[in-house]
Design a protein around this motif. Structure first.
Motif, PDB file in Angstrom:
ATOM      1  N   PHE A  25      43.233  59.643  70.750  1.00 16.88           N
ATOM      2  CA  PHE A  25      43.556  60.678  69.775  1.00 16.88           C
ATOM      3  C   PHE A  25      44.420  60.169  68.626  1.00 16.88           C
ATOM      4  CE2 PHE A  25      42.880  63.751  73.456  1.00 16.88           C
ATOM      5  CZ  PHE A  25      41.579  64.042  73.044  1.00 16.88           C
ATOM      6  N   CYS A  26      44.794  58.890  68.657  1.00 18.75           N
ATOM      7  CA  CYS A  26      45.566  58.329  67.548  1.00 18.75           C
ATOM      8  C   CYS A  26      44.704  58.370  66.288  1.00 18.75           C
ATOM      9  CB  CYS A  26      45.951  56.878  67.823  1.00 18.75           C
ATOM     10  SG  CYS A  26      47.145  56.689  69.150  1.00 18.75           S
ATOM     11  N   ARG A  27      45.353  58.705  65.178  1.00 15.37           N
ATOM     12  CA  ARG A  27      44.633  58.737  63.909  1.00 15.37           C
ATOM     13  C   ARG A  27      45.384  57.880  62.900  1.00 15.37           C
ATOM     14  NH1 ARG A  27      41.190  59.711  66.645  1.00 15.37           N
ATOM     15  NH2 ARG A  27      39.943  61.603  66.902  1.00 15.37           N
ATOM     16  N   GLY A  28      44.749  57.681  61.734  1.00 11.92           N
ATOM     17  CA  GLY A  28      45.426  56.918  60.695  1.00 11.92           C
ATOM     18  C   GLY A  28      45.211  55.430  60.836  1.00 11.92           C
ATOM     19  N   CYS A  53      49.328  57.752  72.338  1.00 12.38           N
ATOM     20  CA  CYS A  53      49.033  59.195  72.383  1.00 12.38           C
ATOM     21  C   CYS A  53      48.783  59.701  73.804  1.00 12.38           C
ATOM     22  CB  CYS A  53      47.831  59.511  71.498  1.00 12.38           C
ATOM     23  SG  CYS A  53      46.274  58.876  72.144  1.00 12.38           S
ATOM     24  N   LYS A  54      48.783  58.780  74.777  1.00  9.11           N
ATOM     25  CA  LYS A  54      48.621  59.101  76.208  1.00  9.11           C
ATOM     26  C   LYS A  54      47.233  59.652  76.589  1.00  9.11           C
ATOM     27  CE  LYS A  54      53.091  58.381  76.675  1.00  9.11           C
ATOM     28  NZ  LYS A  54      53.442  56.971  76.784  1.00  9.11           N
ATOM     29  N   SER A  55      46.306  59.669  75.634  1.00  5.26           N
ATOM     30  CA  SER A  55      44.986  60.193  76.001  1.00  5.26           C
ATOM     31  C   SER A  55      44.166  59.106  76.701  1.00  5.26           C
ATOM     32  CB  SER A  55      44.243  60.689  74.758  1.00  5.26           C
ATOM     33  OG  SER A  55      43.775  59.604  74.002  1.00  5.26           O
ATOM     34  N   ARG A  56      43.257  59.569  77.533  1.00  2.00           N
ATOM     35  CA  ARG A  56      42.378  58.644  78.227  1.00  2.00           C
ATOM     36  C   ARG A  56      41.367  58.125  77.215  1.00  2.00           C
ATOM     37  NH1 ARG A  56      39.865  58.268  83.810  1.00  2.00           N
ATOM     38  NH2 ARG A  56      37.914  57.259  83.276  1.00  2.00           N
TER      39      ARG A  56
END
Ligand SMILES: [Zn+2]
Ligand SMILES: [Zn+2]
Length: 158
Positions: A25-28, A53-56
């Motif tokens: 989910f990191c953006r930029g 972002c801790k997302s899988r």
């Protein structure tokens, strides 16, 4: 590194959008990775979640393939070699005793010595046969158990 350039957040090298993927989910600017860098990172760290972002991670698949028989043999080669060595000696002793009991009987007829050698030959023969049977059945059982817990993990793009 200019701020509009895309780069891989693992190896930090600039690259074009075609070679980079976004798996969390990191953006930029810090959103992209090379697939090969991500694969290396997952395999070495064992992590399948983004630390930021801790997302899988998405868009990837983990595959577990059981390791093969050769890999089992390789891991246990010292044990296998020592069993073979021990068995080799036992079978050889059995052979020598039986052969000698026959030779002695031929030369000097029936005597206690050849009977004793025959008995020892039988003992070594039976003992090594039982031993072979036990270690082979145990080896197969061990291998089947080992196969259930030893995998090669691979990462592929979904
Ligand atoms: Zn990279
Ligand atoms: Zn992330």
């Amino acid at each position: 590194m200019s701020s509009n350039e895309l780069f891989c957040k693992i190896c930090r090298e600039e690259d074009t959008v075609f070679n980079l993927i976004n798996v969390c989910f990191c953006r930029g600017t810090a959103a992209n990775v090379h697939f090969k860098c991500l694969k290396q990172w997952i395999l070495s760290s064992g992590r399948i979640h983004c630390l930021v972002c801790k997302s899988r991670y998405t868009g990837i698949h983990l595959i577990a393939r059981p390791k093969g028989l050769l890999s089992y043999i390789n891991q246990n080669k010292m044990t296998i070699v020592s069993h073979c060595f021990y068995l080799g000696i036992q079978y050889y002793m059995s052979y020598i005793c039986l052969e000698q009991s026959l030779v002695r009987t031929d030369e000097i007829g029936y005597n206690v010595g050849s009977d004793l050698l025959r008995l020892m030959g039988l003992f070594f023969g039976i003992d090594s046969s039982i031993y072979s049977y036990l270690i082979i059945t145990r080896g197969i059982k061990d291998y089947l158990q080992w196969k259930n817990t030893n995998f090669n993990i691979d990462v592929i793009k979904r």
